[in-house]
Motif scaffolding. Structure first.
Motif, short mmCIF file in Angstrom:
data_model
loop_
_atom_site.label_atom_id
_atom_site.label_comp_id
_atom_site.label_asym_id
_atom_site.label_seq_id
_atom_site.Cartn_x
_atom_site.Cartn_y
_atom_site.Cartn_z
N THR A 10 -34.14 -34.86 46.01
CA THR A 10 -35.31 -33.97 45.92
C THR A 10 -34.97 -32.71 45.13
OG1 THR A 10 -34.83 -32.69 47.91
CG2 THR A 10 -36.00 -34.76 48.23
N ASP A 11 -36.02 -32.02 44.67
CA ASP A 11 -35.83 -30.76 43.95
C ASP A 11 -35.09 -29.76 44.82
OD1 ASP A 11 -37.09 -31.82 41.80
OD2 ASP A 11 -38.96 -30.68 42.02
N ALA A 12 -35.47 -29.71 46.09
CA ALA A 12 -34.83 -28.75 47.00
C ALA A 12 -33.34 -29.06 47.15
CB ALA A 12 -35.51 -28.79 48.37
N GLN A 13 -33.03 -30.35 47.26
CA GLN A 13 -31.62 -30.74 47.40
C GLN A 13 -30.83 -30.37 46.14
OE1 GLN A 13 -32.33 -34.84 48.41
NE2 GLN A 13 -32.10 -34.47 50.61
N ASN A 14 -31.40 -30.63 44.98
CA ASN A 14 -30.72 -30.30 43.73
C ASN A 14 -30.57 -28.79 43.54
OD1 ASN A 14 -30.08 -32.85 42.44
ND2 ASN A 14 -32.28 -33.17 42.27
N GLU A 15 -31.61 -28.07 43.93
CA GLU A 15 -31.57 -26.61 43.76
C GLU A 15 -30.51 -25.99 44.66
OE1 GLU A 15 -34.84 -22.97 43.85
OE2 GLU A 15 -35.46 -25.00 44.39
N LEU A 16 -30.46 -26.45 45.90
CA LEU A 16 -29.45 -25.94 46.83
C LEU A 16 -28.05 -26.28 46.33
CD1 LEU A 16 -29.12 -24.52 49.58
CD2 LEU A 16 -28.80 -26.78 50.56
N ARG B 28 -24.27 -34.80 48.76
CA ARG B 28 -23.72 -34.26 50.01
C ARG B 28 -24.77 -33.44 50.74
NH1 ARG B 28 -18.80 -34.18 46.78
NH2 ARG B 28 -19.03 -32.00 46.22
N ILE B 29 -25.65 -32.77 50.01
CA ILE B 29 -26.76 -32.05 50.66
C ILE B 29 -27.67 -33.08 51.34
CG2 ILE B 29 -28.83 -30.66 50.26
CD1 ILE B 29 -26.28 -29.05 49.98
N ALA B 30 -27.91 -34.21 50.67
CA ALA B 30 -28.76 -35.25 51.26
C ALA B 30 -28.13 -35.81 52.54
CB ALA B 30 -29.01 -36.36 50.24
N ILE B 31 -26.82 -35.95 52.53
CA ILE B 31 -26.11 -36.42 53.73
C ILE B 31 -26.31 -35.42 54.86
CG2 ILE B 31 -23.81 -36.72 54.73
CD1 ILE B 31 -22.96 -38.03 52.05
N LEU B 32 -26.15 -34.13 54.56
CA LEU B 32 -26.31 -33.09 55.58
C LEU B 32 -27.76 -33.01 56.05
CD1 LEU B 32 -24.00 -30.39 54.00
CD2 LEU B 32 -23.57 -31.65 56.12
N VAL B 47 -25.57 -45.28 53.83
CA VAL B 47 -25.59 -46.24 52.72
C VAL B 47 -26.99 -46.83 52.57
CG1 VAL B 47 -24.64 -48.41 51.85
CG2 VAL B 47 -23.13 -46.76 52.97
N THR B 48 -27.65 -47.06 53.71
CA THR B 48 -29.03 -47.55 53.69
C THR B 48 -29.99 -46.47 53.20
OG1 THR B 48 -28.47 -48.89 55.62
CG2 THR B 48 -30.81 -48.63 55.12
N GLU B 49 -29.73 -45.25 53.63
CA GLU B 49 -30.63 -44.13 53.38
C GLU B 49 -30.58 -43.64 51.93
OE1 GLU B 49 -33.53 -41.70 55.14
OE2 GLU B 49 -32.36 -43.30 56.07
N LEU B 50 -29.40 -43.62 51.35
CA LEU B 50 -29.21 -43.00 50.03
C LEU B 50 -28.93 -44.05 48.95
CD1 LEU B 50 -26.92 -39.99 51.04
CD2 LEU B 50 -29.40 -40.05 50.87
N GLN B 59 -16.60 -41.45 50.18
CA GLN B 59 -15.86 -40.38 49.51
C GLN B 59 -16.52 -39.01 49.76
OE1 GLN B 59 -14.40 -41.36 45.39
NE2 GLN B 59 -15.53 -39.50 44.90
N HIS B 60 -17.84 -38.98 49.73
CA HIS B 60 -18.55 -37.72 49.99
C HIS B 60 -18.32 -37.27 51.44
CE1 HIS B 60 -20.45 -37.07 46.20
NE2 HIS B 60 -21.15 -38.18 46.23
#
Lengths: 110, 110
Positions: A10-16, B28-32, B47-50, B59-60
Motif C-alpha cells: 500500500t501507499d502507506a506502507q511504502n511511505e512509512l 517488513r512494514i506489511a509483516i508488522l 507467505v499466504t498473505e504477502l 529472511q525478512h
DNA sequence: TTTATATATCGCAATATTACGATATGCTTT
DNA sequence: AAAGCATATCGTAATATTGCGATATATAAA
C-alpha cells in the motif's frame, strides 16, 4: 537493492518504509541529532561536526529532504536546514499502529 | 552499501539506525501490519498473505528479529512471531529527541 | 519409519547504497 | 569583473540489500 516490489504494497506502507529508510543510517541520525541540538544549521557546520566529506554530507541531506524529514531554506549563498516536525509526528503516529505505550503484553503463543 | 563508518558514531546512533533500517522496507512494514492485526502468526501465514516467496519472508523475519522488533517462539514444528513492544517504545522515545508533539514550530532561518 | 509440514539457509543475479574526489553552480564580497 | 565561499552534482569503486529457487533441518502425523 535488487527488486523491491513496492507496487505490491500500500501507499502507506511504502511511505512509512521510505521515511524509515532515510532514518536507517547512523550519519543521518547524527545529522538529525545535531539539528535537534542547534535548531537549524548549514551544511558546512555539519561538515565540521561529522567525520565525513562535504559531498557525503550533502548527499545525506538530500535524502533526508527527499523523505521530508528536514526542510532547507536558501540563506544567502548557504542553505539553512531544520527538522520538519510534521513528518516526524506523522511517522510516530503510524508507529502507534504497531505498538502503543499502554500495550506492553507479550502476545506470543508459547 | 559501501563503507558505512559506524565506528565514527555513538552506540545510540548506530542502534537507532539499525532499528530504522529494519523498518525501511515495505515488505517488513506489511509483516508488522499483519502482526499488529492478528497479534501473532507463523511464517506460513505471511507467505499466504504477502506476494513474496517463503525464502524471502523468512529472511525478512530474520532481520526484524535481529533488530528485536519481533520475537519468535517455537510452537511445534512452526515458529510463532509477535511484536516486541519494548523495542518499539524505546524507538519512539528516541524519536522524541528530534521532535515531540508540542513542538510544531518551523525553526528554519529564513 | 516413512511422509508431510514448517522454517531456515545457501548461492546467485539484479539492483541500491555509501563514500569520496573532482567539478559545476551560484551567491557575496572585493 | 574577479576571487572566494557554500552547496550540489557527476562519476566511480566498494559493499549491502532484495528476491528467489534449491536444499537442508526439524518436528508432526500416518
Amino acid at each position: 537493492m535488487g527488486i523491491t516490489k513496492a507496487a505490491y504494497f500500500t501507499d502507506a506502507q511504502n511511505e512509512l518504509a521510505d521515511i524509515a529508510k532515510a532514518l536507517g543510517n547512523p550519519a543521518r541520525i547524527a545529522i538529525l541529532d545535531h539539528l535537534a541540538k542547534v535548531n537549524s544549521c548549514i551544511c558546512g557546520d555539519l561538515v565540521t561536526e561529522l567525520p565525513l566529506a562535504q559531498a557525503t554530507i550533502s548527499q545525506h541531506l538530500k535524502e533526508l529532504k527527499n523523505a521530508k524529514l528536514i526542510k532547507g531554506n536558501i540563506d544567502g549563498n548557504a542553505v539553512c536546514y531544520c527538522i520538519n516536525h510534521e513528518v516526524f509526528n506523522k511517522f510516530k503516529a503510524y508507529l502507534n499502529i504497531f505498538s502503543n505505550a499502554n500495550d506492553n503484553a507479550n502476545t506470543c503463543c508459547p
